[in-house]
Design a protein around this motif. Structure first.
Motif, PDB file in Angstrom:
ATOM      1  N   ALA A  59       0.823  -1.213   0.000  1.00 44.04           N
ATOM      2  CA  ALA A  59       0.000   0.000   0.000  1.00 44.04           C
ATOM      3  C   ALA A  59       0.857   1.264   0.000  1.00 44.04           C
ATOM      4  O   ALA A  59       0.329   2.375  -0.017  1.00 44.04           O
TER       5      ALA A  59
ATOM      6  N   GLU B 101      -6.165  -3.679   3.085  1.00 40.47           N
ATOM      7  CA  GLU B 101      -7.219  -2.703   2.740  1.00 40.47           C
ATOM      8  C   GLU B 101      -7.139  -1.490   3.664  1.00 40.47           C
ATOM      9  O   GLU B 101      -7.312  -0.354   3.230  1.00 40.47           O
TER      10      GLU B 101
ATOM     11  N   ALA C   9      -4.357   0.779   2.735  1.00 39.19           N
ATOM     12  CA  ALA C   9      -4.698   1.546   1.525  1.00 39.19           C
ATOM     13  C   ALA C   9      -5.554   2.755   1.897  1.00 39.19           C
ATOM     14  O   ALA C   9      -5.473   3.802   1.253  1.00 39.19           O
ATOM     15  N   GLU C  10      -6.368   2.616   2.954  1.00 37.39           N
ATOM     16  CA  GLU C  10      -7.236   3.729   3.371  1.00 37.39           C
ATOM     17  C   GLU C  10      -6.460   4.871   4.030  1.00 37.39           C
ATOM     18  O   GLU C  10      -6.917   6.002   4.017  1.00 37.39           O
TER      19      GLU C  10
ATOM     20  N   VAL D  54      -3.266   5.774   3.329  1.00 39.91           N
ATOM     21  CA  VAL D  54      -2.233   6.394   2.489  1.00 39.91           C
ATOM     22  C   VAL D  54      -2.591   7.860   2.273  1.00 39.91           C
ATOM     23  O   VAL D  54      -3.721   8.171   1.912  1.00 39.91           O
TER      24      VAL D  54
ATOM     25  N   ARG E 173      -3.251  11.097   0.488  1.00 35.75           N
ATOM     26  CA  ARG E 173      -3.543  11.350  -0.926  1.00 35.75           C
ATOM     27  C   ARG E 173      -3.182  12.768  -1.286  1.00 35.75           C
ATOM     28  O   ARG E 173      -3.274  13.656  -0.485  1.00 35.75           O
TER      29      ARG E 173
END
Ligand SMILES: *Cc1c(COP(=O)(O)O)cnc(C)c1O
Length: 400
Positions: free
Chosen positions: A314, A392, A395-396, A398, A400
């Motif tokens: 991730a 998962e 990934a949330e 990270v 942005r």
């Protein structure tokens, strides 16, 4: 839960590695009551032992045979513990071990490490004053300055500071978690425990290992067996109660014989060594054979490896530190060596990751500064599902 920005979850029941909340949601539990449940929740052998003991009377205020059997199980696994005294909590065991160390040495000061936790003993709810080797100051309201004045605090893995403080002729004991797990898992640097042992010996100071978490977990004989360093006194808790309230402290016979009624150092407890806790302890310890430790190490390794890969996948920088049965995912790019580096972790990202894990049915410790406690109840499938959820969840979080 506040530290990860959510409300607590109220638990209705537990079985094996799974807990169920009052709303009926299931979670794979990595807190396991903060360590005692190495066999998982409601292990049939433990439940049976406790029910059977309860049916014969819950407490007598007099010795029982099972207490002696438990003492034998402990001394067999932990050879530095020739004699032990049971208490009802780790806090009590720490408090009593310190009293004994002061009595045995005729000295007052205690050295402890920043970020370590030894229970809520007044004198240890201390933080470093200004400068090295000054007296500790209270870290909680309600603690007297006079209670923490004899506590000296230095950084974990700081060998030079330890050697300097350990030359104090008024130093009764060096108190440590041999693998600190209450600032997250921060193993000792190679040679550090040996340096503490030598410094204590050179100064006539006692070395006290608080193995409340590491005992019966990282190896049958705890961290002292894992690293091959012998303390003078050992504090035990958590696993030694098998999920019921029990703890203990022990060590060399001539030290322990100072404790009343054999000796003059007072300590007692109405429910210490009560039959229910002793039954749970015996059932738990007797289950922990060589295969069990191999399995626990394998589960921890698989979890650590999986979590590292999930983070990498991730693009999240974490440092996973682990020993058999213990693990912390630090949101830190660099290895964590002490409380200062632990505290530099990205706790906001850790909190977001935890919330995302909870949403996916995984219950991690809700603090960056606590350990995960994989148990013998965690299956390969539990680990696989945890790693999937973790990927998962990473990934949330990270940015942005
Ligand atoms: C939990 C803990 C204690 C305190 O034990 P209690 O039973 O909660 O009083 C002491 N030392 C360590 C290392 C612990 O993790």
């Amino acid at each position: 839960m506040r530290s990860i920005g959510r409300d607590p979850i109220f638990i209705a029941s537990g079985r094996g590695a799974t807990i169920t909340d009052v709303d009926g949601n299931d979670y794979i539990d990595y807190v396991c009551s903060w360590g005692p449940l190495i066999l998982g929740h409601a292990h049939p052998e433990v439940v049976r032992a406790v029910v059977d003991a309860a049916s014969h009377g819950t407490t007598f205020g007099a010795p029982t045979e099972a207490e002696v059997e438990l003492a034998a199980e402990v001394t067999r696994r932990v050879p530095t513990v020739e004699m032990l005294r049971m208490t009802s909590s780790g806090t009590e065991a720490t408090m009593s071990a310190i009293r004994l160390a002061r009595a045995a040495t005729g000295r007052e000061r205690i050295l402890k490490f920043a970020g370590a936790y030894h229970g809520h003993v007044d004198g240890l709810l201390a933080q470093a004053g200004s400068g090295l080797a000054t007296q500790g100051i209270p870290s909680s309201p309600g603690v007297l300055g006079s209670a923490t004045a004899a506590t000296v605090i230095i950084g974990w893995n700081d060998e030079a500071a330890a050697r300097q403080v350990a030359s104090d002729p008024n130093l009764a004991a060096i108190l440590l978690e041999p693998v600190p797990a209450n600032m997250g898992v921060v193993p000792p640097e190679p040679g550090f425990l040996r340096a503490l042992r030598e410094a204590a010996d050179d100064n006539g100071t006692l070395l006290i290992f608080d193995e409340v978490i590491t005992g019966f977990r990282v190896a049958p004989g705890g961290a002292q067996q894992h690293y091959g360093i012998d303390p003078d006194l050992t504090i035990m808790g958590k696993i030694i109660g098998g999920g019921l309230p029990a703890a203990a402290y022990g060590g060399r016979r001539e030290l322990m014989e100072r404790i009343a009624p054999a000796g003059d150092v007072y300590q007692a407890g109405t429910l210490s060594g009560n039959p229910l806790a002793v039954a749970a302890a015996l059932a738990t310890l007797r289950h922990l054979d060589a295969d069990a430790y191999e399995q626990l190490a394998g589960t921890t390794d698989a979890l650590a490896t999986g979590l590292r890969a999930a983070a990498r996948g991730a693009g999240v920088s974490v440092t996973v530190q682990s020993l058999p049965g213990l693990l912390t995912v630090f949101f830190s790019e660099r290895p964590v060596l002490d409380y200062a580096t632990a505290a530099a972790s990205d706790t906001a990202a850790y909190g977001a990751w935890c919330r995302a894990l909870l949403d996916r049915g995984v219950y991690p410790p809700a603090s960056q500064f606590e350990a995960w406690f994989p148990s013998l109840a965690h299956s390969d499938d539990d680990v696989r599902r945890t790693v999937e959820a973790a990927a998962e969840a990473f990934a949330e979080v990270v940015p942005r």
